[in-house]
Structure formats: structure tokens, C-alpha cells
Design a protein around this motif. Structure first.
Motif, mmCIF file in Angstrom:
data_model
loop_
_atom_site.group_PDB
_atom_site.id
_atom_site.type_symbol
_atom_site.label_atom_id
_atom_site.label_comp_id
_atom_site.label_asym_id
_atom_site.label_seq_id
_atom_site.Cartn_x
_atom_site.Cartn_y
_atom_site.Cartn_z
ATOM 1 N N GLU A 36 0.830 -1.207 0.000
ATOM 2 C CA GLU A 36 0.000 0.000 0.000
ATOM 3 C C GLU A 36 0.863 1.256 0.000
ATOM 4 O O GLU A 36 0.501 2.254 -0.633
ATOM 5 C CB GLU A 36 -0.942 -0.010 1.208
ATOM 6 C CG GLU A 36 -2.016 -1.073 1.110
ATOM 7 C CD GLU A 36 -2.746 -1.291 2.414
ATOM 8 O OE1 GLU A 36 -3.927 -1.659 2.363
ATOM 9 O OE2 GLU A 36 -2.137 -1.114 3.507
ATOM 10 N N GLN A 39 1.767 2.021 -3.492
ATOM 11 C CA GLN A 39 0.640 2.677 -4.183
ATOM 12 C C GLN A 39 0.538 4.132 -3.734
ATOM 13 O O GLN A 39 0.265 5.026 -4.533
ATOM 14 C CB GLN A 39 -0.673 1.959 -3.876
ATOM 15 C CG GLN A 39 -0.766 0.562 -4.429
ATOM 16 C CD GLN A 39 -2.010 -0.157 -3.920
ATOM 17 O OE1 GLN A 39 -2.686 0.293 -2.984
ATOM 18 N NE2 GLN A 39 -2.303 -1.293 -4.523
ATOM 19 N N TRP A 40 0.727 4.351 -2.434
ATOM 20 C CA TRP A 40 0.665 5.686 -1.841
ATOM 21 C C TRP A 40 1.681 6.613 -2.502
ATOM 22 O O TRP A 40 1.390 7.769 -2.807
ATOM 23 C CB TRP A 40 0.921 5.567 -0.348
ATOM 24 C CG TRP A 40 1.118 6.850 0.378
ATOM 25 C CD1 TRP A 40 2.291 7.366 0.820
ATOM 26 C CD2 TRP A 40 0.121 7.792 0.734
ATOM 27 N NE1 TRP A 40 2.080 8.563 1.441
ATOM 28 C CE2 TRP A 40 0.764 8.849 1.400
ATOM 29 C CE3 TRP A 40 -1.252 7.846 0.561
ATOM 30 C CZ2 TRP A 40 0.072 9.940 1.893
ATOM 31 C CZ3 TRP A 40 -1.943 8.931 1.056
ATOM 32 C CH2 TRP A 40 -1.286 9.956 1.712
ATOM 33 N N LEU A 43 0.676 8.395 -5.556
ATOM 34 C CA LEU A 43 -0.353 9.433 -5.407
ATOM 35 C C LEU A 43 0.206 10.791 -4.982
ATOM 36 O O LEU A 43 -0.553 11.732 -4.808
ATOM 37 C CB LEU A 43 -1.392 9.004 -4.367
ATOM 38 C CG LEU A 43 -2.269 7.818 -4.708
ATOM 39 C CD1 LEU A 43 -3.161 7.481 -3.524
ATOM 40 C CD2 LEU A 43 -3.102 8.102 -5.942
ATOM 41 N N LYS A 50 -7.691 13.043 -2.799
ATOM 42 C CA LYS A 50 -7.442 11.663 -3.240
ATOM 43 C C LYS A 50 -6.536 10.924 -2.259
ATOM 44 O O LYS A 50 -6.750 9.750 -1.967
ATOM 45 C CB LYS A 50 -6.816 11.637 -4.640
ATOM 46 C CG LYS A 50 -7.813 11.779 -5.738
ATOM 47 C CD LYS A 50 -7.177 11.459 -7.076
ATOM 48 C CE LYS A 50 -8.266 11.613 -8.105
ATOM 49 N NZ LYS A 50 -8.043 10.959 -9.323
ATOM 50 N N ARG A 51 -5.530 11.592 -1.763
ATOM 51 C CA ARG A 51 -4.615 10.957 -0.812
ATOM 52 C C ARG A 51 -5.325 10.665 0.512
ATOM 53 O O ARG A 51 -5.152 9.596 1.085
ATOM 54 C CB ARG A 51 -3.370 11.815 -0.608
ATOM 55 C CG ARG A 51 -2.479 11.853 -1.840
ATOM 56 C CD ARG A 51 -1.102 12.427 -1.581
ATOM 57 N NE ARG A 51 -1.063 13.630 -0.790
ATOM 58 C CZ ARG A 51 -1.173 14.875 -1.274
ATOM 59 N NH1 ARG A 51 -1.323 15.074 -2.559
ATOM 60 N NH2 ARG A 51 -1.109 15.914 -0.465
ATOM 61 N N PHE A 54 -7.684 7.759 -0.016
ATOM 62 C CA PHE A 54 -6.901 6.520 -0.053
ATOM 63 C C PHE A 54 -6.672 6.017 1.371
ATOM 64 O O PHE A 54 -6.865 4.829 1.669
ATOM 65 C CB PHE A 54 -5.561 6.786 -0.761
ATOM 66 C CG PHE A 54 -4.680 5.582 -0.919
ATOM 67 C CD1 PHE A 54 -4.730 4.814 -2.072
ATOM 68 C CD2 PHE A 54 -3.770 5.226 0.064
ATOM 69 C CE1 PHE A 54 -3.906 3.704 -2.239
ATOM 70 C CE2 PHE A 54 -2.939 4.125 -0.093
ATOM 71 C CZ PHE A 54 -3.009 3.364 -1.242
ATOM 72 N N ARG A 58 -8.491 2.613 3.420
ATOM 73 C CA ARG A 58 -7.703 1.566 4.075
ATOM 74 C C ARG A 58 -7.980 1.497 5.568
ATOM 75 O O ARG A 58 -8.009 0.422 6.160
ATOM 76 C CB ARG A 58 -6.216 1.743 3.766
ATOM 77 C CG ARG A 58 -5.919 1.075 2.427
ATOM 78 C CD ARG A 58 -5.207 1.952 1.444
ATOM 79 N NE ARG A 58 -5.253 1.330 0.118
ATOM 80 C CZ ARG A 58 -6.116 1.694 -0.833
ATOM 81 N NH1 ARG A 58 -6.995 2.656 -0.629
ATOM 82 N NH2 ARG A 58 -6.107 1.094 -2.010
#
Length: 137
Positions: A36, A39-40, A43, A50-51, A54, A58
Motif C-alpha cells: 500500500e 501505491q501511496w 499518489l 485523493k490521498r 486513499f 484503508r
């Protein structure tokens, strides 16, 4: 047969407040698994919403998963990895990987559903009991 069911709802502005009080990367490192975090990192050039979303997703998924798995296991944040709907249409997945690599034999497949509406994110997790493990004593 089900092992457990969990649900969690997150008010996204609450996560935004946590991120504002702490360094964003500190909070992310605390709750995200290694995958993750990768993926972070992708961003970082996107907008704040969006962050934060996200992280909120989670958070909700992992809280719901904890509720579904407890008391069979007590997973930590980093032992759970959520992958959302892929661009190719693959369903979201949730994986549990204990730090020591040992899996509880009663834990079967996990299923996750996430929804967003305005300032809220909700996650629902079901965990199946492993069908190869006897439940009789």
C-alpha cells in the motif's frame, strides 16, 4: 461457513484532521502495508482529497477486517493489505499476512466491499472459515 463479519464507516474529514495534525507520511507509514505504501507513493502528485480518501478507505477496510477476524486473530495495520477495484475490472481484494509468516488454519477467503458517499467511506468485510479445518471438537 463464515468465520466473521465486520463493518466500519469513516468520516473522511476526521482522517484529514489526523493527517493535518501529524505529518501525512507518518500516518501513512503507521497504517499502510508495504504494498500500500508503494501505491501511496504514486499518489504524491495528486490532490489532497485523493490521498486522504486513499487513507480513509484503508482505515475503514482494516477496521472492518479486524472486527471480522477477532478473536481468531488480532491483525495489525500492516498485516492487512487492501487492493481496490483494478482498471481491468478485477474485484477488490484483502489479504492477511502475519509478520511471522504463519497463517491461522481456520482463516479462509476474505471478501471486501467499499463504498463512498460524500464525506463518508464504508467498508464491509466477511471472512470464511477454512473448509479444510474441522469445527467439531
Amino acid at each position: 461457513m463464515l468465520l466473521g463479519i465486520g463493518v466500519d464507516i469513516v468520516h473522511i474529514p476526521r482522517i484529514a484532521g489526523i493527517v493535518k495534525r501529524q505529518a501525512e507520511h507518518k500516518f501513512a507509514r503507521r497504517i499502510l502495508s508495504t504494498n500500500e505504501l508503494e501505491q501511496w507513493a504514486l499518489l504524491q502528485s495528486t490532490d489532497d482529497h485523493k490521498r486522504v480518501q486513499f487513507l480513509a478507505v484503508r482505515w475503514a477496510v482494516k477496521e472492518a477486517a479486524y472486527k471480522a477476524l477477532y478473536p481468531t486473530v488480532k491483525p495489525t495495520w500492516k498485516q492487512l493489505t487492501y487492493r481496490g477495484l483494478s482498471s481491468s475490472g478485477e474485484r477488490p481484494t484483502l489479504n492477511y499476512m502475519p509478520s511471522d509468516g504463519s497463517m491461522n488454519p481456520t482463516i479462509g477467503p476474505m471478501h471486501v466491499s467499499v463504498s463512498h458517499d460524500g464525506d463518508y467511506t464504508v467498508a464491509y468485510v466477511t471472512v470464511e472459515r477454512n473448509s479444510t479445518v474441522s469445527t467439531t471438537h
